[in-house]
Design an enzyme around this catalytic site. Structure first.
Site, PDB file in Angstrom:
ATOM      1  N   ASP A 121       0.857  -1.186   0.000  1.00 32.20           N
ATOM      2  CA  ASP A 121       0.000   0.000   0.000  1.00 32.20           C
ATOM      3  C   ASP A 121       0.889   1.231   0.000  1.00 32.20           C
ATOM      4  OD1 ASP A 121      -2.096   1.947   0.704  1.00 32.20           O
ATOM      5  OD2 ASP A 121      -3.316   0.216   1.222  1.00 32.20           O
ATOM      6  N   HIS A 148      -2.957   5.570   4.425  1.00 33.61           N
ATOM      7  CA  HIS A 148      -3.867   4.468   4.107  1.00 33.61           C
ATOM      8  C   HIS A 148      -3.247   3.110   4.414  1.00 33.61           C
ATOM      9  CE1 HIS A 148      -6.409   1.743   1.662  1.00 33.61           C
ATOM     10  NE2 HIS A 148      -7.355   2.607   1.964  1.00 33.61           N
ATOM     11  N   THR A 164      -9.945   2.334  24.268  1.00 33.44           N
ATOM     12  CA  THR A 164     -10.698   1.994  23.066  1.00 33.44           C
ATOM     13  C   THR A 164     -10.730   0.490  22.878  1.00 33.44           C
ATOM     14  OG1 THR A 164     -10.830   2.263  20.665  1.00 33.44           O
ATOM     15  CG2 THR A 164      -8.633   2.215  21.642  1.00 33.44           C
ATOM     16  N   VAL A 166     -10.963  -0.667  19.708  1.00 29.78           N
ATOM     17  CA  VAL A 166     -10.590  -0.838  18.302  1.00 29.78           C
ATOM     18  C   VAL A 166      -9.323  -1.692  18.232  1.00 29.78           C
ATOM     19  CG1 VAL A 166      -9.859   0.344  16.197  1.00 29.78           C
ATOM     20  CG2 VAL A 166     -11.650   1.329  17.632  1.00 29.78           C
ATOM     21  N   ALA A 256      -6.541  -8.984  -8.005  1.00 31.76           N
ATOM     22  CA  ALA A 256      -7.566  -9.842  -7.399  1.00 31.76           C
ATOM     23  C   ALA A 256      -8.026 -10.947  -8.332  1.00 31.76           C
ATOM     24  CB  ALA A 256      -8.761  -8.993  -6.963  1.00 31.76           C
ATOM     25  N   SER A 309     -10.672  -2.493  -0.039  1.00 29.37           N
ATOM     26  CA  SER A 309      -9.319  -2.633   0.516  1.00 29.37           C
ATOM     27  C   SER A 309      -9.391  -2.944   2.012  1.00 29.37           C
ATOM     28  CB  SER A 309      -8.505  -1.368   0.276  1.00 29.37           C
ATOM     29  OG  SER A 309      -9.026  -0.258   0.989  1.00 29.37           O
TER      30      SER A 309
END
Length: 422
Positions: A121, A148, A164, A166, A256, A309
């Site tokens: 990426d 990203h 958190t 996450v 892909a 993604s």
């Protein structure tokens, strides 16, 4: 619906997996995408290509992401735009779509320890707190101006930090940062192909590729083949995160669509395919793709994004869980386990990490009954001795009869003087 080839191992706890996720998705059918997001996202002026995100939603929608709005993570930056700044917003929890993966169940068996996942990426920042000490970079890929790649790496392997809930799918895995774009986030077939090969050469067992390109079929197919020959699984986004601004959307994208790659399409919490991937057919797997919450390249704040993604990153994390728990699986067998244990839907089957780790394939078919043993053959025995014995016995019996008759007749004959009876 496709029947799973996998059976639940009797030695594992009977926790919900594929069927549970399928019912959960069906039960959320009445919710809109924005209700799932539960954030308000202003688009930053500096991002040339921000990740798609819902325009607005109330934080009181019950999604649990917190009472603040989150900035979107950009896909690329303009030439003069500054690097993505640290987010000053923190989500209390991941989105409902992410939580539907039921990762605590899978973590009873595997957290991805010992597995390296390469992120091809924009780079992955080695300064991200949730990835601290677990990022290795190829070349200059430890610098992530766009952010990203770091966001994607967090979906794969972020550890839970204070304040958190996450986290990534495989918080025990390591991350290999590989650049598949230029420093501003623009990908190319050549960079992605080189990135896949570099990931293989630097010891990755799983590779996630964010770019979905309409060109470079030959070189990207060759790169994926290089990975599969080395038993490295390539997990790739089935579609770009943003629909093309001009021209018709393609039905397939690279890498892909390359043989051996695991193609993953992003879906919302209710199972609907993202608008950016509406033109794609034949994806191998579906995973939460919009919206999702993750980390950024600087600071401990959070961002939001939507796209295939992100779905590919979550599937790559699940592949790390599987490869850590089943180290003898090949790349192809790992992909088959992910798809074969996924929750059946009307389209691509939906990722179920716990099922992928815990399910075991049925045993081999019973062997055919062994052929009966050859009949026992006895050597033929001559009957001549037996015949001789019978003749001898018959002669002896006849002789005895003659003797007996003589013993009875002779005395009488003598008594009559050998005259015949009257």
């Amino acid at each position: 619906m496709r029947q799973s080839r996998y059976l639940r191992s009797p030695r594992l706890p009977q926790l919900p997996c594929s069927r549970f996720l399928f019912r959960l998705s069906a039960g959320l059918g009445a919710l809109s995408v924005t209700a799932v997001c539960a954030v308000s996202v202003p688009a930053p002026a500096r991002a040339a290509s921000p990740s798609p995100a819902p325009s607005s939603a109330s934080s009181s929608a019950g999604d649990g992401t917190g009472s603040t709005s989150l900035p979107p993570i950009p896909l690329s930056l303009g030439d003069d735009a500054p690097c993505t700044a640290a987010s000053n917003r923190t989500a209390g929890a991941a989105t409902r779509a992410q939580r539907s993966l039921s990762l605590p169940n899978a973590w009873q068996l595997s957290r991805g320890g010992g597995i390296t996942v390469a992120v091809v990426d924009t780079g992955v920042s080695d300064k991200a707190p949730a990835l601290s000490g677990r990022v290795t970079a190829v070349g200059d890929a430890a610098a992530d101006c766009v952010g990203h790649g770091t966001f994607v790496a967090g979906l794969v392997a972020a550890a839970q930090t204070s304040g958190t809930d996450v986290h990534g799918v495989a918080p025990g895995a390591r991350v290999l940062a590989v650049r598949g774009t230029d420093e501003r986030g623009t990908p190319s077939a050549e960079r992605v192909a080189d990135g896949i090969r570099a990931a293989v050469d630097n010891g990755a067992q799983v590779i996630t590729v964010s770019a979905a390109l309409t060109t470079g079929e030959a070189e990207l197919t060759a790169a994926v083949r290089y990975a599969t020959e080395h038993q490295v699984l390539v997990v790739a986004a089935a579609a770009p995160d943003i629909r093309p601004r001009s021209g018709a959307a393609a039905a397939q994208y690279w890498p892909a669509s390359a043989p051996g790659a695991l193609s993953v399409v992003g879906v919302t919490a209710d199972g609907s395919v993202l608008a950016s991937a509406a033109s794609v057919t034949g994806a191998d797997l579906a995973a939460p793709g919009g919206p999702v919450v993750g980390i950024g390249p600087r600071g401990s704040g959070h961002y939001i994004a939507a796209g295939s993604s992100a779905a590919a990153a979550l599937a790559a994390g699940a592949a790390a869980l599987v490869r850590a728990y089943h180290p003898d699986l090949t790349a192809a067998e790992t992909a088959e386990r992910l798809t074969g244990s996924a929750a059946p839907t009307g389209g691509a089957p939906r990722l179920d990490p716990y099922a992928a780790v815990s399910m075991v394939p049925p045993g081999p078919a019973p062997h055919a009954a062994a052929p009966s043993a050859a009949p026992l053959h006895l050597p033929e025995v001559s009957t001549a001795p037996q015949n001789r014995a019978l003749l001898a016995a018959g002669a002896m019996a006849l002789l005895m009869l003659v003797v007996a008759a003589a013993l009875a007749v002779i005395p009488r004959g003598r008594a009559r003087g050998w005259r015949p009876p009257n």
